[in-house]
Design an enzyme around this catalytic site. Structure first.
Site, PDB file in Angstrom:
ATOM      1  N   TYR A 171      65.674  97.870  24.376  1.00 55.86           N
ATOM      2  CA  TYR A 171      64.604  96.679  24.428  1.00 55.86           C
ATOM      3  C   TYR A 171      63.786  96.779  23.107  1.00 55.86           C
ATOM      4  O   TYR A 171      63.299  95.621  22.463  1.00 55.86           O
ATOM      5  CB  TYR A 171      63.789  97.539  25.471  1.00 55.86           C
ATOM      6  CG  TYR A 171      62.345  96.843  25.656  1.00 55.86           C
ATOM      7  CD1 TYR A 171      62.299  95.696  26.374  1.00 55.86           C
ATOM      8  CD2 TYR A 171      60.905  97.128  25.335  1.00 55.86           C
ATOM      9  CE1 TYR A 171      61.139  94.678  26.811  1.00 55.86           C
ATOM     10  CE2 TYR A 171      59.931  96.498  25.718  1.00 55.86           C
ATOM     11  CZ  TYR A 171      59.989  95.234  26.291  1.00 55.86           C
ATOM     12  OH  TYR A 171      58.753  94.639  26.793  1.00 55.86           O
ATOM     13  N   LYS A 175      62.921  93.421  20.838  1.00 57.08           N
ATOM     14  CA  LYS A 175      61.758  93.072  20.567  1.00 57.08           C
ATOM     15  C   LYS A 175      61.485  92.896  18.956  1.00 57.08           C
ATOM     16  O   LYS A 175      60.810  91.972  18.398  1.00 57.08           O
ATOM     17  CB  LYS A 175      60.728  93.863  21.257  1.00 57.08           C
ATOM     18  CG  LYS A 175      60.747  93.780  22.662  1.00 57.08           C
ATOM     19  CD  LYS A 175      60.503  92.041  23.291  1.00 57.08           C
ATOM     20  CE  LYS A 175      60.104  92.087  24.657  1.00 57.08           C
ATOM     21  NZ  LYS A 175      59.938  90.933  25.171  1.00 57.08           N
TER      22      LYS A 175
END
Ligand SMILES: NC(=O)c1ccc[n+]([C@@H]2O[C@H](COP(=O)([O-])OP(=O)(O)OC[C@H]3O[C@@H](n4cnc5c(N)ncnc54)[C@H](O)[C@@H]3O)[C@@H](O)[C@H]2O)c1
Length: 289
Positions: A171, A175
């Site tokens: 993640y 990001k």
């Protein structure tokens, strides 16, 4: 007249959480919305047309304009179809809000390929697929002499730009990639009249409530208290960045609990130099750490 009157907007992952609030605010401000949501679980498993349709029903009941879309935005053709739906339904596309997201947390030694791939696909590839198809449309408009006044708002995360969060290698990497993609896209698309910014939000949604420690940070407020961590408190910044008059491009903002901060990325902090060929010992003695 609303701040987004007539702005045709695609919002991904708008069936729940932060994206839902974006859709409701944008519609109340006069935008026409394509409400996209695949409707899966936190981990991106399964599908359900319900969430997207419920948001559309709510917008229409309040007198706004919206249609539902249940494409998977990590699919190249799904993303293309979503952009095309905005053009078919409302005649154009002015704003893209990339928001859809999932979590499949695991520590690196135990992270499975499927956990890595799913998160990179939805976040990083999903953002790029949407951006690519929207940018191709805006480029064609510009080349045809109809210069767009368009905006893209991406969704990064503190877990990638400000806080290396253990257990979120997939993640956080996605990001951080989205933050970099935002700056590159802002450089590239300026010539076609497209501004590109990103937010790194924190709000109370099913994703954060499922993250250990986060629920307590964002407890429901007592009666009469302002709900600073409501996902609705994220959307006004995104709405402003989407307005025709906003001049800002190439910026990533953190937005959480009543504060908005402009973030800055990687930059030199300390430099060592040599006049000759680098020696390992020389580097070892002088390298900043
Ligand atoms: N809530 C926070 O504090 C927080 C913090 C940092 C970043 N974010 C980011 O904000 C965004 C919204 O998160 P949220 O907290 O509102 O979560 P949420 O789970 O409430 O909403 C995300 C929505 O995206 C949809 N979605 C997931 N994969 C999809 C796909 N492939 N195609 C279409 N739709 C898909 C889901 O069905 C869901 O409705 C995400 O990108 C998330 O990473 C949230």
């Amino acid at each position: 007249m609303g701040a987004l009157e007539g702005r045709v907007t695609v919002i991904t992952g708008a069936g729940r959480g932060i994206g839902r609030e974006h859709a409701l605010l944008f519609a109340a401000e006069g935008a026409s919305i394509v409400v996209n949501d695949l409707g899966g679980s936190n981990a991106g498993e399964g599908a359900d047309a319900g969430p997207a349709q419920q948001v559309v029903d709510e917008i229409i009941a309040a007198g706004g304009k919206a249609v539902a879309n249940t494409e998977n935005i990590s699919s190249w053709d799904g993303a293309k179809g979503l952009v095309q739906q905005a053009i078919d339904e409302f005649g154009r596309l002015d704003v893209l809000v990339n928001n859809a997201g999932i979590l499949r947390d695991a520590f690196i030694p135990g992270m499975e390929e499927s956990q890595w791939d799913a998160v990179i696909n939805v976040h990083l590839k999903g953002h790029f697929a949407m951006l690519h198809h929207a940018a191709a449309y805006w480029k064609a408009q510009s080349k045809a002499g109809d210069q767009p006044n368009a905006a893209v708002i991406n969704t990064a995360s503190g877990s990638g730009v400000t806080l290396p969060n253990a257990g979120q290698a997939n993640y956080g990497a996605a990001k951080a990639g989205i933050a970099a993609l935002t700056l590159i896209a802002a450089e590239e698309l300026d010539r076609y009249g497209v501004r590109v910014n990103a937010i790194a939000p924190i709000a109370r949604t099913r994703l954060t409530l499922a993250t250990p420690g986060m629920g307590a940070l964002m407890a429901e407020p007592d009666e009469g208290e302002v709900d600073l961590f409501s996902p609705a408190n994220i959307s006004p910044l995104v709405a402003y960045l989407a307005t025709e008059k906003c001049p800002i491009t190439g910026v990533v903002y953190a937005v959480q609990g009543g504060a908005i901060s402009r973030l800055s990325g990687w930059h030199d902090t300390e430099t060592i130099e040599t006049d000759g060929v680098w020696q390992i010992d020389d580097i070892a003695g002088r390298l900043p750490s």
